[in-house]
Motif scaffolding. Structure first.
Motif, short mmCIF file in Angstrom:
data_model
loop_
_atom_site.label_atom_id
_atom_site.label_comp_id
_atom_site.label_asym_id
_atom_site.label_seq_id
_atom_site.Cartn_x
_atom_site.Cartn_y
_atom_site.Cartn_z
N ALA A 194 -9.88 15.25 58.93
CA ALA A 194 -10.01 15.19 60.14
C ALA A 194 -10.82 16.60 60.90
O ALA A 194 -10.17 17.73 60.00
CB ALA A 194 -8.92 15.09 61.17
N ARG A 195 -11.69 16.99 60.87
CA ARG A 195 -12.62 17.16 61.37
C ARG A 195 -12.69 17.95 62.95
O ARG A 195 -13.77 17.23 63.82
CB ARG A 195 -13.94 17.71 60.82
N PRO A 196 -12.24 19.09 63.24
CA PRO A 196 -12.78 19.79 64.82
C PRO A 196 -13.96 20.09 65.30
O PRO A 196 -15.06 20.55 64.36
CB PRO A 196 -12.05 21.02 65.09
N THR A 197 -15.14 18.87 66.30
CA THR A 197 -16.27 19.49 66.05
C THR A 197 -16.80 20.79 67.52
O THR A 197 -18.31 20.69 67.25
CB THR A 197 -16.60 18.04 66.66
N SER A 198 -15.98 21.03 68.07
CA SER A 198 -16.01 22.23 69.16
C SER A 198 -15.00 22.80 68.84
O SER A 198 -14.66 23.45 70.67
CB SER A 198 -16.31 21.65 70.80
N VAL A 244 -1.25 18.03 59.48
CA VAL A 244 -1.95 17.09 58.59
C VAL A 244 -2.56 16.13 58.49
O VAL A 244 -3.13 16.24 57.48
CB VAL A 244 -0.59 15.61 58.88
N SER A 245 -3.28 15.67 60.14
CA SER A 245 -4.77 14.99 59.78
C SER A 245 -5.78 15.93 59.88
O SER A 245 -6.72 15.41 58.90
CB SER A 245 -4.89 14.96 61.36
N ILE A 246 -6.19 16.83 59.41
CA ILE A 246 -7.13 17.76 59.10
C ILE A 246 -6.78 17.56 57.90
O ILE A 246 -7.28 18.15 56.85
CB ILE A 246 -7.17 19.55 59.37
N GLN A 259 -12.09 14.86 73.25
CA GLN A 259 -13.36 15.83 72.77
C GLN A 259 -14.10 17.13 72.01
O GLN A 259 -15.52 17.07 72.07
CB GLN A 259 -12.93 16.18 74.61
N GLY A 260 -12.50 17.69 71.80
CA GLY A 260 -12.88 18.68 70.36
C GLY A 260 -13.14 17.80 69.69
O GLY A 260 -13.23 18.09 67.91
#
Lengths: 274, 264
Positions: B141-145, B135-137, B226-227
């Motif tokens: 929201a965007r994971p960075t790693s 839902v957050s994506i 972290q991600g």
């Protein structure tokens, strides 16, 4: 003879009004005393807003320099109005829940069986909520003063905020009373709490609308809670002005008219169903 | 006289635990109202916090310009933590209706009464993390790693659910009625918020900075983020892992002692 009858009926009406008024005062006293005697009901609505104010001040203290943020000396100046409305909202849920408990445990029906004013049951409960809301406003304002908060409106501003706090309490408690009378269940009234919480978060209670963007800003713009808060906030951070006073008093009154009408209708339905 | 070997004992424990976790999951399916708030609240929190506090990302030193990248891991951790204390509520309900006494009388290893519900809690936590993440994506929201970063979020959530489950069960076994529920929730709420929940340490001012610096929840939240704030680094991971392992051992021991106290 007609004149004598007219005088007699006016006297009887006055007498009925006096009795109704006394009963309403007694019901108000009862609802205030219930809060006094059960601190467990009161504590969350006093502690949590203060906790969030303290947390917000430390977490977001640096945000006051952001573009669009109102000119304030401390984040506390900004957060006072949000803290008050938060406390009043939590207290109003308790007030509605107490009315529902009266229905659940039969006290409400004993009042119905007694020759008591029907309106007094509702007005008494709302007057108790108003007294508690006004007290919360004064308590939060005075308690936060030594922590660097200032109220630009001065003592008169505080007085107007106290009146506004009482009116907000009636406005919100009216909705809760309507829910209590409609459902007769304290669980159902407590179930409204998450909705209240969501409305609070999608308002300008914690951050100014000017710093929001997109859909969040639109929701906050239309959310009545934003407008309940901002009149009081203007008095706190800008000082007294006719616009701020009108907002602080008239917005709660407008909402109060809607909620009181709903509560009256729910009361009439419950009485009719009995 | 027959004796039970360690492997047989472990087998019995796992069989009992599996039956208890199946029961807990069936209860979730039959009464979704017990699980839905645990799922709905983190979704709401993620979206509401990201929107309300969007401007805070513009404060110099804030580690991301996407507010949801900061608040979503907090919401996930809160959801996992409240899901964990939910085991305490279930235990109280079982004690009040007498079911727990029947479990205690059964010839099953005591530890299965903790491990069983814990397994069901892990399954629910996995669902919560995945749904809130998706839902957050959808909300930006965007994971960075990559996968490693996402794994950190799952590890933090599962670890936190262990900690809070141990805490919730420990309180439940001691109070044995709903008075314990408020203590479970309040302590968890305070611990989570008196940390870097809302802003990073370098943005905080005053008393909260000092409290948050020593609060292990700050390390756990750092691990979970972290991600979403750049690359995964060992510096950002180890503190959270130590906090999770240490707190899990302590709270599970607390729960076990509480369970034993029921027999006394």
């Amino acid at each position: 003879m007609t004149a004598t009858l007219s005088v007699q009926s006016t006297a009887a009406m006055n007498h009925n009004w006096r009795i109704g008024f006394r009963q309403t005062v007694a019901m108000s006293k009862r609802s205030v005393l219930a809060l006094w005697r059960q601190p467990a009901l009161v504590v969350p609505s006093m502690i949590f807003p203060l906790f969030f104010a303290a947390l917000g001040t430390s977490s977001f203290g640096r945000a006051i320099n952001l573009p669009g943020f109102p000119k304030v000396d401390s984040f506390l100046d900004f957060s006072l109005a949000g803290t008050i409305v938060q406390g009043v909202l939590f207290g109003s849920v308790q007030s509605g829940s107490a009315l529902a408990t009266d229905i659940e445990n039969g006290f409400f029906y004993r009042l119905m069986a007694a020759p008591s004013s029907r309106l007094g049951i509702l007005v008494g409960r709302l007057a108790g909520a108003a007294a508690y809301g006004a007290f919360q406003t004064l308590f939060f304002s005075l308690l936060l003063l030594p922590f660097g908060m200032s109220i630009k409106g001065g003592p008169l501003g505080v007085l107007i905020m106290v009146v506004s706090g009482g009116l907000i309490a009636i406005a919100i408690s009216g909705f809760m009373a309507a829910a209590a009378l409609k459902t007769g269940s304290s669980e159902a009234v407590q179930g409204i709490f998450p909705l209240v919480f969501i409305m609070l978060f999608f308002s300008s209670a914690f951050f100014p609308r000017q710093t929001m963007s997109g859909a969040y800003k639109h929701i906050a713009d239309f959310n009545p809670i934003s407008h309940l808060i901002e009149g009081m906030r203007d008095i706190c951070i800008d000082g007294l002005s006719s616009g701020a006073i009108a907002r602080a008093i008239l917005v709660p009154i407008a909402i109060m008219i809607v909620s009181f009408t709903l509560a009256l209708r729910a009361l009439a339905q419950r009485i009719a169903a009995q | 006289m027959s004796t039970t070997s360690p492997s047989e004992f472990a087998g019995t424990t796992m069989r009992s635990a599996s039956a208890l976790s199946t029961r807990a999951l069936r209860n979730t399916r039959r009464m979704p109202s017990t699980f839905l708030p645990t799922l709905a609240m983190p979704i709401f929190q993620s979206i509401a916090f990201a929107g309300t506090f969007f401007a805070i990302t513009k404060v110099p030193g804030f580690p991301t310009d996407r507010s949801i990248n900061w608040y979503m891991p907090l919401a996930v951790c809160m959801g996992a933590a409240f899901g964990g204390v939910g085991l305490g509520f279930s235990a109280i309900k079982d004690m009040e209706n007498g079911f727990f006494d029947r479990l205690r009388m059964a010839p099953t290893p005591r530890r299965s009464l903790i491990i069983g519900p814990l397994i069901s809690c892990y399954i629910r936590t996995l669902v919560v993390v995945t749904v809130v993440l998706l839902v957050s994506i959808g909300f930006g929201a965007r994971p960075t790693s990559g996968v490693v970063g996402l794994a950190m979020l799952y590890i933090a959530a599962l670890g936190l659910s262990t900690v809070s489950a141990g805490w919730g069960l420990g309180i439940a076994f001691r109070f044995r009625d709903m008075r314990g529920a408020a203590i479970m929730q309040l302590t968890l709420f305070l611990t989570m918020f008196l940390s870097s929940a809302q802003t990073p340490l370098n943005v905080m001012t005053g008393w909260l900075h000092t409290v948050a610096r020593y609060n292990p929840a700050t390390n756990i939240l750092r691990l979970s983020r972290q991600g979403f704030l750049g690359d995964v680094t060992w510096d950002g991971v180890w503190g959270g892992l130590v906090a999770l392992v240490g707190l899990s051992v302590l709270t599970l021991w607390f729960a076990r002692r509480g369970l034993d106290s029921l027999d006394r």
